[in-house]
Write a protein that holds these residues in place. Structure first.
Motif, PDB file in Angstrom:
ATOM      1  N   VAL A 181      99.525  11.671  14.653  1.00 10.58           N
ATOM      2  CA  VAL A 181      98.525  11.632  13.589  1.00 10.58           C
ATOM      3  C   VAL A 181      98.857  10.447  12.688  1.00 10.58           C
ATOM      4  N   ALA A 182      97.914   9.557  12.523  1.00  8.02           N
ATOM      5  CA  ALA A 182      98.153   8.372  11.694  1.00  8.02           C
ATOM      6  C   ALA A 182      98.536   8.782  10.274  1.00  8.02           C
ATOM      7  N   GLY A 183      99.673   8.280   9.818  1.00  3.63           N
ATOM      8  CA  GLY A 183     100.156   8.593   8.479  1.00  3.63           C
ATOM      9  C   GLY A 183     101.119   9.753   8.408  1.00  3.63           C
ATOM     10  N   ALA A 184     101.294  10.475   9.519  1.00  3.27           N
ATOM     11  CA  ALA A 184     102.120  11.687   9.484  1.00  3.27           C
ATOM     12  C   ALA A 184     103.597  11.387   9.234  1.00  3.27           C
ATOM     13  N   HIS A 185     104.104  10.278   9.790  1.00  5.47           N
ATOM     14  CA  HIS A 185     105.505   9.929   9.568  1.00  5.47           C
ATOM     15  C   HIS A 185     105.776   9.730   8.078  1.00  5.47           C
ATOM     16  N   ALA A 186     104.902   9.004   7.416  1.00  5.59           N
ATOM     17  CA  ALA A 186     105.063   8.800   5.971  1.00  5.59           C
ATOM     18  C   ALA A 186     104.867  10.116   5.215  1.00  5.59           C
ATOM     19  N   ASP A 187     103.929  10.953   5.673  1.00 11.07           N
ATOM     20  CA  ASP A 187     103.745  12.276   5.059  1.00 11.07           C
ATOM     21  C   ASP A 187     105.052  13.055   5.069  1.00 11.07           C
ATOM     22  N   MET A 188     105.706  13.080   6.239  1.00 15.40           N
ATOM     23  CA  MET A 188     106.911  13.880   6.389  1.00 15.40           C
ATOM     24  C   MET A 188     108.085  13.297   5.602  1.00 15.40           C
ATOM     25  N   GLN A 189     108.118  11.982   5.461  1.00 17.10           N
ATOM     26  CA  GLN A 189     109.163  11.381   4.625  1.00 17.10           C
ATOM     27  C   GLN A 189     108.956  11.761   3.164  1.00 17.10           C
ATOM     28  N   ARG A 190     107.705  11.766   2.713  1.00 20.95           N
ATOM     29  CA  ARG A 190     107.419  12.207   1.339  1.00 20.95           C
ATOM     30  C   ARG A 190     107.771  13.682   1.164  1.00 20.95           C
ATOM     31  N   LEU A 191     107.463  14.482   2.172  1.00 20.57           N
ATOM     32  CA  LEU A 191     107.780  15.906   2.085  1.00 20.57           C
ATOM     33  C   LEU A 191     109.290  16.116   2.029  1.00 20.57           C
ATOM     34  N   ASP A 203     102.049  36.034   0.283  1.00 20.62           N
ATOM     35  CA  ASP A 203     101.292  36.564  -0.854  1.00 20.62           C
ATOM     36  C   ASP A 203     102.198  36.935  -2.015  1.00 20.62           C
ATOM     37  N   SER A 204     103.510  37.049  -1.751  1.00 19.89           N
ATOM     38  CA  SER A 204     104.434  37.379  -2.834  1.00 19.89           C
ATOM     39  C   SER A 204     104.735  36.185  -3.730  1.00 19.89           C
ATOM     40  N   ALA A 205     104.303  35.003  -3.319  1.00 24.49           N
ATOM     41  CA  ALA A 205     104.591  33.794  -4.096  1.00 24.49           C
ATOM     42  C   ALA A 205     103.693  33.686  -5.322  1.00 24.49           C
ATOM     43  N   GLN A 206     104.284  33.233  -6.406  1.00 22.02           N
ATOM     44  CA  GLN A 206     103.496  32.872  -7.582  1.00 22.02           C
ATOM     45  C   GLN A 206     102.912  31.472  -7.410  1.00 22.02           C
ATOM     46  N   VAL A 207     103.652  30.626  -6.671  1.00 23.11           N
ATOM     47  CA  VAL A 207     103.183  29.291  -6.301  1.00 23.11           C
ATOM     48  C   VAL A 207     103.466  29.109  -4.815  1.00 23.11           C
ATOM     49  N   LEU A 208     102.428  28.807  -4.055  1.00 24.97           N
ATOM     50  CA  LEU A 208     102.586  28.582  -2.620  1.00 24.97           C
ATOM     51  C   LEU A 208     102.156  27.148  -2.320  1.00 24.97           C
ATOM     52  N   LEU A 209     103.136  26.298  -2.042  1.00 24.75           N
ATOM     53  CA  LEU A 209     102.892  24.893  -1.732  1.00 24.75           C
ATOM     54  C   LEU A 209     102.700  24.748  -0.234  1.00 24.75           C
ATOM     55  N   ILE A 210     101.684  23.971   0.187  1.00 24.88           N
ATOM     56  CA  ILE A 210     101.392  23.812   1.608  1.00 24.88           C
ATOM     57  C   ILE A 210     101.374  22.336   1.981  1.00 24.88           C
ATOM     58  N   ALA A 211     102.068  22.009   3.068  1.00 22.87           N
ATOM     59  CA  ALA A 211     102.089  20.655   3.614  1.00 22.87           C
ATOM     60  C   ALA A 211     102.092  20.766   5.125  1.00 22.87           C
ATOM     61  N   GLY A 212     101.932  19.632   5.827  1.00 23.68           N
ATOM     62  CA  GLY A 212     102.057  19.654   7.280  1.00 23.68           C
ATOM     63  C   GLY A 212     100.963  18.895   7.993  1.00 23.68           C
ATOM     64  N   GLU A 213     100.910  19.090   9.300  1.00 24.30           N
ATOM     65  CA  GLU A 213      99.967  18.378  10.157  1.00 24.30           C
ATOM     66  C   GLU A 213      99.229  19.354  11.077  1.00 24.30           C
ATOM     67  N   ASP A 242      99.329  14.445  -0.181  1.00 22.52           N
ATOM     68  CA  ASP A 242      99.992  13.252   0.353  1.00 22.52           C
ATOM     69  C   ASP A 242     101.048  13.620   1.394  1.00 22.52           C
ATOM     70  N   CYS A 243     101.076  14.892   1.780  1.00 19.51           N
ATOM     71  CA  CYS A 243     101.997  15.361   2.815  1.00 19.51           C
ATOM     72  C   CYS A 243     101.224  15.982   3.970  1.00 19.51           C
ATOM     73  N   MET A 244     100.035  15.449   4.237  1.00 17.08           N
ATOM     74  CA  MET A 244      99.196  15.900   5.348  1.00 17.08           C
ATOM     75  C   MET A 244      98.161  14.825   5.656  1.00 17.08           C
ATOM     76  N   SER A 245      97.750  14.727   6.909  1.00  8.52           N
ATOM     77  CA  SER A 245      96.752  13.747   7.342  1.00  8.52           C
ATOM     78  C   SER A 245      95.921  14.357   8.469  1.00  8.52           C
ATOM     79  N   PRO A 246      94.690  13.838   8.689  1.00  7.56           N
ATOM     80  CA  PRO A 246      93.839  14.376   9.754  1.00  7.56           C
ATOM     81  C   PRO A 246      94.045  13.673  11.089  1.00  7.56           C
ATOM     82  N   VAL A 247      93.686  14.370  12.162  1.00  9.45           N
ATOM     83  CA  VAL A 247      93.615  13.740  13.476  1.00  9.45           C
ATOM     84  C   VAL A 247      92.541  12.657  13.426  1.00  9.45           C
ATOM     85  N   ALA A 248      92.780  11.521  14.066  1.00 11.07           N
ATOM     86  CA  ALA A 248      91.809  10.427  14.081  1.00 11.07           C
ATOM     87  C   ALA A 248      90.465  10.919  14.618  1.00 11.07           C
TER      88      ALA A 248
END
Length: 281
Positions: free
Chosen positions: A40-50, A207-217, A247-253
């Motif tokens: 996925v274009a940009g995923a390497h940089a996404d994962m470095q930021r993550l 669901d037990s989280a008060q804050v649920l952060l989501i990242a990935g591909e 900034d920690c996720m990107s779409p398939v081309a």
């Protein structure tokens, strides 16, 4: 146990990352590079930021869950499952509909699979979420492409040592008869396979989280499907607790429109959007 701040990382795997050549090891049997199968274009940089985010904010993150796309070579979403007309090979990135299978344009290589395949395609199309896609063989269990991006793996290792807590790993996709984009449920659940049905245990933990952060591909497929199922099934019905790290996720081309529509829809449903650099836990 409730964990107030949780990080859900969806499929941060080598096969989905546009890794530079220097990050690609060689295959010991041939000496060839182990290139990502579905980058996925940009995923390497996404994962470095993550990875940087986990390193900087790790003291405030109470739990990390990583989902892993996990397939065998024999899979309804892989080319080896299919034949085209006159027995020709089916290329990756080929969409297949039930009507095409009934017309003989495409057919499963194993003739006995035909009734189940048609039932699956009919159910998938009735939902209107996705058209069935034949992807390159990817995220094979036991192969390099199934592994977590090195920077994310390293950051999670340090987090575990410092917090004295294990990362939770969730595999999805081992049933070869159904696509499994979402970490919570297959696109068409198999009544005989509990692993394809709604993962209520994972749902309750998140669901037990008060804050649920989501990242990935990728944001157009697995991140999208998982988040949509979360918003649909969260027992608390509090989507405002969810934060998509954009900034920690990107779409398939080719699926950029779906990416944009997903973010807009989730924001309209109350989900928060933020860059990882904007988060201070």
């Amino acid at each position: 146990m409730a964990y107030p701040v949780q990080l859900l990382v969806i499929d941060p795997q080598n096969d989905f990352c546009d890794l530079p050549t220097a990050w690609q090891p060689t295959y010991p049997l041939t000496g060839a590079r182990m290139a990502p199968a579905l980058p996925v274009a940009g995923a390497h940089a996404d994962m470095q930021r993550l990875a940087h985010f986990i390193s900087v904010q790790g003291a405030a993150i109470d739990a990390i869950t990583i989902t892993l796309d996990a397939h065998q070579r024999y899979d309804i979403a892989h080319p080896d499952f299919w034949y085209g007309a006159q027995g020709v090979e089916v290329a990756p990135f080929t969409p297949i509909t039930a009507a095409q299978v009934r017309a003989g344009t495409y057919r499963p290589r194993h003739a006995d699979s035909l009734p189940g395949v048609l039932a699956y395609l009919d159910a998938l199309e009735q939902q209107g979420r996705y058209t069935h896609m034949v992807w390159p063989v990817h995220c094979e269990v036991g192969h390099w492409g199934h592994n977590i991006h090195p920077s994310v793996a390293a950051a999670c290792g340090v987090w575990q040592a410092r917090r004295q807590r294990a990362v939770t790993h969730v595999l999805k996709g081992m049933n070869p008869a159904t696509e499994h984009y979402s970490a919570l449920q297959a696109e068409v659940p198999d009544a005989t396979d509990a692993h394809t049905q709604l993962n209520t245990r994972l749902l309750a933990a998140l669901d037990s989280a008060q804050v649920l952060l989501i990242a990935g591909e990728a944001s157009s497929h697995c991140v999208r499907a998982t988040t949509e199922h979360l918003v649909q099934h969260l027992p608390s019905q509090c989507p405002e607790r969810i934060v998509l790290l954009t900034d920690c996720m990107s779409p398939v081309a080719g699926f950029e429109t779906q990416h944009a529509a997903f973010l807009a829809e989730m924001q309209a449903r109350g989900v928060q959007l933020a860059r990882s650099s904007q988060i201070q836990l």
